[in-house]
Design a protein around this motif. Structure first.
Motif, PDB file in Angstrom:
ATOM      1  N   CYS A   1      -1.297  10.905  -3.594  1.00  0.00           N
ATOM      2  CA  CYS A   1      -2.242  10.294  -4.274  1.00  0.00           C
ATOM      3  C   CYS A   1      -2.266  11.493  -5.760  1.00  0.00           C
ATOM      4  O   CYS A   1      -2.725  12.390  -5.509  1.00  0.00           O
ATOM      5  CB  CYS A   1      -3.689  10.191  -3.918  1.00  0.00           C
TER       6      CYS A   1
ATOM      7  N   CYS B   1      -6.477  12.574  -6.371  1.00  0.00           N
ATOM      8  CA  CYS B   1      -7.257  13.288  -5.337  1.00  0.00           C
ATOM      9  C   CYS B   1      -6.154  14.365  -4.628  1.00  0.00           C
ATOM     10  O   CYS B   1      -6.609  15.152  -3.836  1.00  0.00           O
ATOM     11  CB  CYS B   1      -8.140  12.516  -4.638  1.00  0.00           C
TER      12      CYS B   1
ATOM     13  N   CYS C   1      -4.845   5.031  -1.961  1.00  0.00           N
ATOM     14  CA  CYS C   1      -5.301   6.270  -1.272  1.00  0.00           C
ATOM     15  C   CYS C   1      -6.657   5.864  -0.377  1.00  0.00           C
ATOM     16  O   CYS C   1      -7.518   5.143  -1.022  1.00  0.00           O
ATOM     17  CB  CYS C   1      -5.335   7.180  -2.145  1.00  0.00           C
TER      18      CYS C   1
ATOM     19  N   CYS D   1      -9.618   7.671  -2.089  1.00  0.00           N
ATOM     20  CA  CYS D   1     -10.215   7.197  -3.573  1.00  0.00           C
ATOM     21  C   CYS D   1      -9.725   5.709  -4.232  1.00  0.00           C
ATOM     22  O   CYS D   1     -10.055   5.793  -5.176  1.00  0.00           O
ATOM     23  CB  CYS D   1     -10.044   8.448  -4.358  1.00  0.00           C
TER      24      CYS D   1
HETATM   25 ZN    ZN Z   1      -6.891   9.631  -3.480  1.00  0.00          ZN
END
Ligand code: ZN
Length: 251
Positions: free
Chosen positions: A131, A134, A156, A159
């Motif tokens: 990701c 994050c 993800c 997030c």
């Molecule tokens: Zn993420």
């Protein structure tokens, strides 16, 4: 049993005399595992698409769903592939102390599955997706499940950002640390054995020149021409599995 060919025996002798040999591999080592080299024409998944376009970082940025509709198929086609005897031979060379490390252009993780330990995957690996938001990492099995369950890009789970395969896409730079490690190994190597690579894609294609420049020996185990054919101490141009088995038999 057939006697080991002169060439394979020469390679075995070079390995025995060497103290810091490195193996560099490309797509050709995975062909016997049923993974076609997309540079050869008419090969399955890549047949009707331009890899430079569909597997480009801009394609992922522009439309992750569309990117994954292609790349997801690639994942699915790679996930159940197994190492072949050439991968196993390379792992055995490391286990027996003849080879210090393996540098690969392949993203298929087959060297890892074969048991290679010091492995530098300069183009990344399908082993995980990342990701970019994050920094989360998702293992391939989970990505495959997400792909099968969802419609479009796997997201993800922290997030909800579309994931990116942890491989170097066209238009992306090679991971700096992996490349630096590969270059340091090449510089230090007294022998480099290039297996199944046409040695045309830089910067990896420059590694044999680094070894050569430091006085190291060079062996090519690959079908078809490479820019280093005139420079190599030995070139084995048979099937990679047969050739590497013969090298092991000569040790
Ligand atoms: Zn993420």
């Amino acid at each position: 049993m057939r006697a080991v060919s002169t060439g394979a025996q020469q390679v075995a002798d070079l390995l025995r005399a060497s103290e810091s040999a490195v193996v560099l591999t490309g797509a050709g080592i995975s062909v016997p595992s049923g993974i076609p080299d997309f540079r050869s024409p008419g090969t399955g998944l890549w047949e009707n698409v331009d890899p430079m376009e569909v597997a480009h970082i801009d394609a992922w940025r522009r439309d992750p769903d569309r990117f994954w509709s292609f790349y997801g198929e690639r994942f699915a086609s790679l996930v159940d592939k197994r190492p072949n005897d050439a991968h196993l031979a390379v792992a055995e060379l490391e286990r027996r102390g003849f080879v210090r490390a393996v540098v690969t252009q392949n993203i298929d993780r087959l060297h890892r599955l074969a048991g290679s330990e010091r492995l530098i995957e300069v183009h990344g690996s399908i082993d995980q997706s990342v990701c970019m938001e994050c920094g989360g990492k998702v293992p391939i099995d989970r990505v495959v499940t997400l792909l099968a369950d969802g419609d479009g890009a796997p997201l993800c789970e922290a997030c909800a950002t579309p994931l990116k395969p942890d491989v170097v896409l066209f238009g992306e730079l090679l991971p700096e640390r992996a490349l630096a490690e590969a270059q340091a190994l090449a510089m230090d190597a007294d022998l480099m054995i290039c297996v199944g690579s046409s040695l045309e894609v830089y910067p990896v294609a420059g590694l044999p020149a680094i070894t050569r420049g430091g006085g190291g020996r060079l062996v090519l185990v690959t079908q078809g021409p490479t820019p280093y054919d005139g420079d190599a101490d030995v070139k084995l141009d048979g099937d990679v599995v047969t050739e590497l088995r013969a090298v092991l038999a000569g040790l």
